[in-house]
Scaffold this motif. Structure first.
Motif, PDB file in Angstrom:
ATOM      1  N   UNK A 277      44.793  46.195  50.668  1.00 31.72           N
ATOM      2  CA  UNK A 277      43.746  46.774  49.817  1.00 31.72           C
ATOM      3  C   UNK A 277      44.021  46.412  48.361  1.00 31.72           C
ATOM      4  N   UNK A 278      43.079  45.692  47.750  1.00 30.72           N
ATOM      5  CA  UNK A 278      43.247  45.299  46.360  1.00 30.72           C
ATOM      6  C   UNK A 278      42.935  46.469  45.419  1.00 30.72           C
ATOM      7  N   UNK A 279      43.699  46.560  44.344  1.00 34.30           N
ATOM      8  CA  UNK A 279      43.435  47.562  43.305  1.00 34.30           C
ATOM      9  C   UNK A 279      43.023  46.830  42.039  1.00 34.30           C
ATOM     10  N   UNK A 280      41.863  47.167  41.518  1.00 32.40           N
ATOM     11  CA  UNK A 280      41.378  46.506  40.304  1.00 32.40           C
ATOM     12  C   UNK A 280      41.887  47.227  39.058  1.00 32.40           C
ATOM     13  N   UNK A 281      42.377  46.458  38.112  1.00 31.59           N
ATOM     14  CA  UNK A 281      42.815  46.994  36.819  1.00 31.59           C
ATOM     15  C   UNK A 281      42.119  46.187  35.733  1.00 31.59           C
ATOM     16  N   UNK A 282      41.443  46.870  34.846  1.00 32.07           N
ATOM     17  CA  UNK A 282      40.826  46.182  33.712  1.00 32.07           C
ATOM     18  C   UNK A 282      41.925  45.830  32.717  1.00 32.07           C
ATOM     19  N   UNK A 283      41.907  44.608  32.226  1.00 37.37           N
ATOM     20  CA  UNK A 283      42.966  44.178  31.306  1.00 37.37           C
ATOM     21  C   UNK A 283      42.979  44.999  30.014  1.00 37.37           C
ATOM     22  N   UNK A 284      41.880  45.726  29.749  1.00 38.45           N
ATOM     23  CA  UNK A 284      41.858  46.626  28.602  1.00 38.45           C
ATOM     24  C   UNK A 284      42.949  47.690  28.700  1.00 38.45           C
ATOM     25  N   UNK A 285      43.306  48.083  29.949  1.00 36.92           N
ATOM     26  CA  UNK A 285      44.394  49.040  30.158  1.00 36.92           C
ATOM     27  C   UNK A 285      45.729  48.449  29.723  1.00 36.92           C
ATOM     28  N   UNK A 286      45.895  47.165  29.995  1.00 38.60           N
ATOM     29  CA  UNK A 286      47.123  46.462  29.580  1.00 38.60           C
ATOM     30  C   UNK A 286      47.182  46.434  28.050  1.00 38.60           C
TER      31      UNK A 286
END
Length: 281
Positions: free
Chosen positions: A1-10
């Motif tokens: 299961x892929x988890x999406x993370x917006x690079x804005x969080x980084x």
């Protein structure tokens, strides 16, 4: 299961981490400095350690950088292979976090765009970025703003395999002796043994982000860390290079497989603030 993370969080986390690392001593370094002050045998060395801690206290209370050299941002990213990054390029997101952190945090901008033309980028970018793909669905971020007083004392030794563990000890002690007061002791000594020329250097740098007081889980490496710390503290360089029994707070060693014909040893020294911070997204 892929988890999406917006690079804005980084970006957001790196901005906060750059500011935090430059204003507050990490808990492990704080404990190590207090312990060093209690155990320092030389009166002048003890006085220097007291003064350094007073400076650190003022920096935290008044939000002043703990060192005027707020470093070049070194970023280690462990990216879970079940993570899907969206919203832009990861490298751009990291550099944007550094730009925001150093600009909004009023931190000194120390990076030049070209190593010979020497024009300042005015926002402390680009960062030095090391990425590794690991298991899981999280991103672990380690930030180590690296000042260049200590960075300039770095050494790499391409030893012959026959030089063995004694050769490694001599290399580390040579690097520390040559650094002397220039690395703003008491220092933390990061060592990378094995791999190739560049792998050993990266291991030495990442070793500085390990919590002070935590040893390698390889028994002989743990013993080597302890022996080298004792021998370094017997050199008499002391706090501020003014003499004493506390030249280093820790020796952290990372190792890796290497070629039958080589024994690379890299030594990356950090000053008494050894800025590092770790977060997971």
């Amino acid at each position: 299961m892929l988890r999406s993370i917006n690079v804005g969080e980084i970006t957001k986390n790196i901005k906060e981490m750059c500011i935090e690392a430059n204003h507050y001593l990490s808990p492990d370094m704080d404990a190590a400095m207090k312990k060093a002050e209690q155990e320092e045998k030389a009166p002048l060395g003890k006085q220097i350690l007291e003064q350094l801690q007073e400076n650190l206290k003022i920096a935290a209370e008044e939000m002043i950088p703990i060192c005027q050299d707020t470093g070049m941002a070194v970023v280690f990213l462990e990216i879970g292979q079940d993570v899907h990054l969206e919203g832009g390029l990861l490298e751009d997101a990291v550099n944007e976090g550094v730009r925001q952190g150093y600009t909004e945090g009023y931190l000194r901008k120390s990076v030049v765009k070209d190593p010979l033309i020497r024009e300042n980028t005015k926002d402390n970018t680009p960062a030095i970025i090391h990425t590794r793909i690991v298991a899981g669905d999280k991103v672990k971020i380690k930030i180590a703003p690296k000042g260049f007083g200590s960075e300039n004392m770095s050494r790499i030794f391409m030893l012959k395999p026959a030089e063995g563990i004694e050769g490694v000890k001599n290399a580390v002690l040579t690097a520390v002796k040559d650094a002397g007061p220039n690395a703003c002791p008491p220092m933390v000594v990061g060592v990378g043994i094995g791999g190739t020329f560049e792998k050993s250097a990266i291991m030495a740098k990442e070793a500085l982000t390990r919590e002070v007081g935590l040893h390698s889980d390889i028994e002989y490496v743990k013993e080597l860390e302890e022996e080298l710390l004792s021998r370094i503290n017997s050199l008499g360089i002391g706090p501020g290079g003014l003499g004493g029994t506390t030249t280093a707070l820790a020796v952290n060693i990372n190792t890796y497989a290497t070629h039958i014909a080589g024994l690379p040893v890299a030594v990356n020294i950090c000053c008494h603030v050894n800025r590092h911070i770790v977060r997971e997204v």
